[in-house]
Design a protein around this motif. Structure first.
Motif, PDB file in Angstrom:
ATOM      1  N   SER A 112      32.337  25.767  44.178  1.00  0.00           N
ATOM      2  CA  SER A 112      31.272  26.042  45.147  1.00  0.00           C
ATOM      3  C   SER A 112      31.842  26.066  46.555  1.00  0.00           C
ATOM      4  O   SER A 112      32.329  25.049  47.055  1.00  0.00           O
ATOM      5  CB  SER A 112      30.177  24.979  45.038  1.00  0.00           C
ATOM      6  OG  SER A 112      29.222  25.144  46.058  1.00  0.00           O
ATOM      7  N   TYR A 169      34.278  37.930  45.723  1.00  0.00           N
ATOM      8  CA  TYR A 169      32.940  37.672  45.204  1.00  0.00           C
ATOM      9  C   TYR A 169      33.032  36.380  44.384  1.00  0.00           C
ATOM     10  O   TYR A 169      33.618  36.351  43.302  1.00  0.00           O
ATOM     11  CB  TYR A 169      32.479  38.838  44.327  1.00  0.00           C
ATOM     12  CG  TYR A 169      31.091  38.657  43.766  1.00  0.00           C
ATOM     13  CD1 TYR A 169      29.963  38.762  44.586  1.00  0.00           C
ATOM     14  CD2 TYR A 169      30.899  38.377  42.419  1.00  0.00           C
ATOM     15  CE1 TYR A 169      28.690  38.597  44.076  1.00  0.00           C
ATOM     16  CE2 TYR A 169      29.626  38.211  41.900  1.00  0.00           C
ATOM     17  CZ  TYR A 169      28.522  38.318  42.732  1.00  0.00           C
ATOM     18  OH  TYR A 169      27.247  38.146  42.228  1.00  0.00           O
ATOM     19  N   ASP A 194      30.465  34.166  43.352  1.00  0.00           N
ATOM     20  CA  ASP A 194      29.376  33.697  42.493  1.00  0.00           C
ATOM     21  C   ASP A 194      29.910  33.560  41.065  1.00  0.00           C
ATOM     22  O   ASP A 194      30.478  34.493  40.502  1.00  0.00           O
ATOM     23  CB  ASP A 194      28.209  34.676  42.508  1.00  0.00           C
ATOM     24  CG  ASP A 194      27.394  34.572  43.782  1.00  0.00           C
ATOM     25  OD1 ASP A 194      27.693  33.673  44.580  1.00  0.00           O
ATOM     26  OD2 ASP A 194      26.485  35.402  43.975  1.00  0.00           O
TER      27      ASP A 194
END
Length: 623
Positions: free
Chosen positions: A165, A185, A187
């Motif tokens: 995270s 990216y 996520d």
């Protein structure tokens, strides 16, 4: 203990280093590095701000550090990092998966030179890149970075994986996508934690010398059992799970019946001593490991062909083996050039001791006599079958008139104990995922103890046999008595109780295994080696149809050659040559470890060696 020295490699804008430095204890030393030179970063305001923050905190910053050549960047006295971080590695530009795999492989090999013995490597990857089941969704293996396989090249295993995270690291801004000042990216990104594996060094069979009746003998341990003799798992000082499960089993049964614990004799059986097996268990002998005891008058130092072991543990374990008469007789023939030798086998089951126990003068009817010890048996390869395991044998004698009631009482108590053990690790609110049942055998006298277990996934929802109940033993001394013998496979039971999905883990030499077990507690097992890759190879060979092809022996050779890394052997096809009518068989072998780093190159070498060994040992001709 908190890590004392941290190394960050591949820092792009130093935002991760700056953010991490604010969270560290003052005693922790942080070193942040990047591949670029200072001049290459001079034009970035963000980089300069982060570097200023790092310098204010006394953080060491190094430029021009190649993460694939870390030994060149640090002097010998300045290595031993407790943790190495590499966030979102990438070769730059439009590098494909092969190039990025190569980067990872060289990085891990480089880390081996500068990581502390118990250190960790943290590698953050974008979703799907790692190629492990932790990725959701999981990419096809050939399209992933194969991070666990690349780590194995440096001798590392994946010990933990959890979400990465960016928000948890305040101020971190990942950069470097396709060599641009642009974020990846992230996520679904994962942080992969790697630790050192034990070195994958093939243990050599040991030559053991034992003294019997004043005479020295030697024998070479079977190759497939290397590292599995005299491990002491059941000793008083042991905290091994098979010891824990054995003590719980005996303790609970002792609440219902008087108990008498017996000392287990030597696992070496003379050829004549095997006749104590009852007819229904005699087929066990066909799977026994037969070895030769040879008279040995040489000095221990002069023995060759294995690692000499003139040690106390063997003297203790085998001291009760009486001197073979054949060896005594052979001394008279020594002048004719015939050396003393006896054929013995390693005990395939504790059932071989039943007659000795029930015919002993101090045998007590009504009491449960308990024997516990290791046994050794050839078997086909599967996650739940093992060539060496620990067995406990309960022997109960009672009056023939009380047979039905005593047998039922024993089985009922045993079922309650096993059911209780198998629910120890269930989480609160979970449903019972196993059930114990006694299944009648065709002779309508004996039973096998089956457990239907679901915890290892849909492929493992099947009956696992954890033991047997034998009622056919008789005694010439106690003619009015019936005898019940209950045999329990402690290794398999321990696997089911703790949720250990691979029997090989019970025999690991890695000290991290035992750290999972707290005395007096049974908690779910957490492996320190996650998602190991598997490698598949096929092998075909011509057989002589006039001779029986021994599939168990084929599996045994594969076990030995692969050092227990073959986890599956599946029959694929049978082919008969139209002209010569020769027959060949084809099998598919799957290699995978549960506790060590295994590389594709090592597997290829093992497969090549297997082809040679089946020709030498089994007289099969590889195609």
């Amino acid at each position: 203990m908190a890590p004392r020295r941290l190394l960050l490699v591949g820092e792009g804008n130093f935002s991760f280093a700056a953010a991490l430095s604010e969270t560290l204890d003052p005693s922790t030393r942080l070193t942040a590095t990047c591949l670029q030179r200072p001049a290459d970063l001079a034009g970035s305001r963000l980089v300069q701000e982060n570097l200023q923050r790092l310098r204010e905190r006394g953080t060491e910053v190094r430029f021009g550090v190649d993460c694939t050549q870390l030994a060149d960047a640090f002097e010998l006295h300045d290595r031993e990092f407790d943790r190495i971080y590499f966030n979102f590695p990438h070769c730059g530009r439009k590098a494909g998966v092969a190039k990025n795999r190569e980067l990872l492989a060289k990085f891990f090999q480089s880390c081996a030179d500068v990581l502390a013995e118990e250190g960790e490597i943290h590698v953050a990857l974008c979703r799907g890149q790692g190629g492990t089941p932790a990725d959701k969704p999981m990419r096809e293996w050939h399209n992933s970075w194969q991070v666990v396989a690349m780590a194995a090249l440096g001798g590392f295993i994946l010990s933990d994986v959890h979400p990465f995270s960016c928000e948890a690291v305040s101020g971190y801004k990942c950069t470097g996508y396709r060599s641009q000042d642009k974020s990846f990216y992230v996520d679904g990104a994962l942080n992969h934690v790697f630790t050192r594996s034990l070195p994958f060094e093939g243990l050599q069979p040991r030559i053991s010398r034992i003294k019997l009746g004043g005479q020295w003998f030697s024998f070479l341990e079977p190759e497939v059992l290397v590292g599995k003799l005299n491990r002491g798992f059941l000793e008083a000082s042991s905290c091994h799970p098979v010891k824990t499960i054995n003590e719980k089993l005996i303790g609970e049964l002792g609440k219902a019946f008087p108990l008498k614990r017996l000392k287990c004799s030597s696992p070496l059986l003379l050829q004549g001593g095997t006749s104590v097996l009852t007819s229904c268990n005699y087929d066990i002998l066909s799977a026994a490991f037969w070895i030769s005891l040879c008279e040995d008058n040489s000095n221990a130092e002069s023995l060759t062909g294995g690692t000499t072991q003139d040690m106390e543990d063997f003297l203790v374990s085998f001291s009760e083996l009486s001197l073979p008469k054949s060896l005594t007789d052979s001394r008279e023939e020594a002048h004719n050039g015939i050396s003393g030798q006896a054929k013995v086998c390693l005990r395939p089951s504790l059932l071989v001791h039943v007659q000795t126990v029930i015919q002993a003068p101090d045998f007590l009817p009504g009491s449960v006599h308990v024997l516990s010890g290791p046994v050794f048996r050839k078997c086909c390869i599967s996650p739940f079958t093992m060539p060496a395991f620990h067995e406990t044998l309960f022997i109960l004698g009672f009056n023939k008139n009380l047979k039905d009631g005593c047998l039922r009482s024993l089985l009922d108590h045993l079922k309650c104990i096993l059911d209780s053990l198998l629910t120890q690790t269930l989480l609160e609110g979970s449903q019972l995922s196993s059930s114990v049942e006694f299944v009648f055998q065709p002779n309508r006298k004996d039973y096998v103890i089956n457990v239907k277990f679901h915890s290892f996934g849909p492929d493992c929802v099947k009956d696992l046999t954890v033991g047997s109940v034998t009622t056919s033993a008789t005694s010439a001394i106690h003619k009015d008595q019936c005898f019940v013998c209950v045999s329990v496979n402690l290794d398999l039971l321990a696997m089911l109780v703790w949720g250990i999905s691979d029997w090989r883990m019970l025999w690991t030499f890695d000290t991290r295994f035992l750290k999972n077990f707290v005395p007096g507690k049974i908690e779910p097992f957490k492996s320190y080696s996650l998602h190991p890759p598997h490698y598949v190879h096929d092998i075909s060979f011509w057989i002589d149809e006039k001779k029986r092809f021994d599939e168990v022996e084929f599996h045994t050779v594969a076990r030995a050659v692969s050092q227990d890394t073959v986890i599956s052997i599946r029959f694929l096809s049978r082919f008969q040559h139209p002209k010569t009518e020769q027959v060949s068989l084809c099998y598919r072998l799957t290699y995978q470890t549960c506790d060590k780093a295994l590389t594709q190159q090592q597997v290829a070498s093992m497969q090549s060696q297997l082809r040679k060994e089946i020709q030498r040992r089994l007289h099969l001709t590889p195609r």
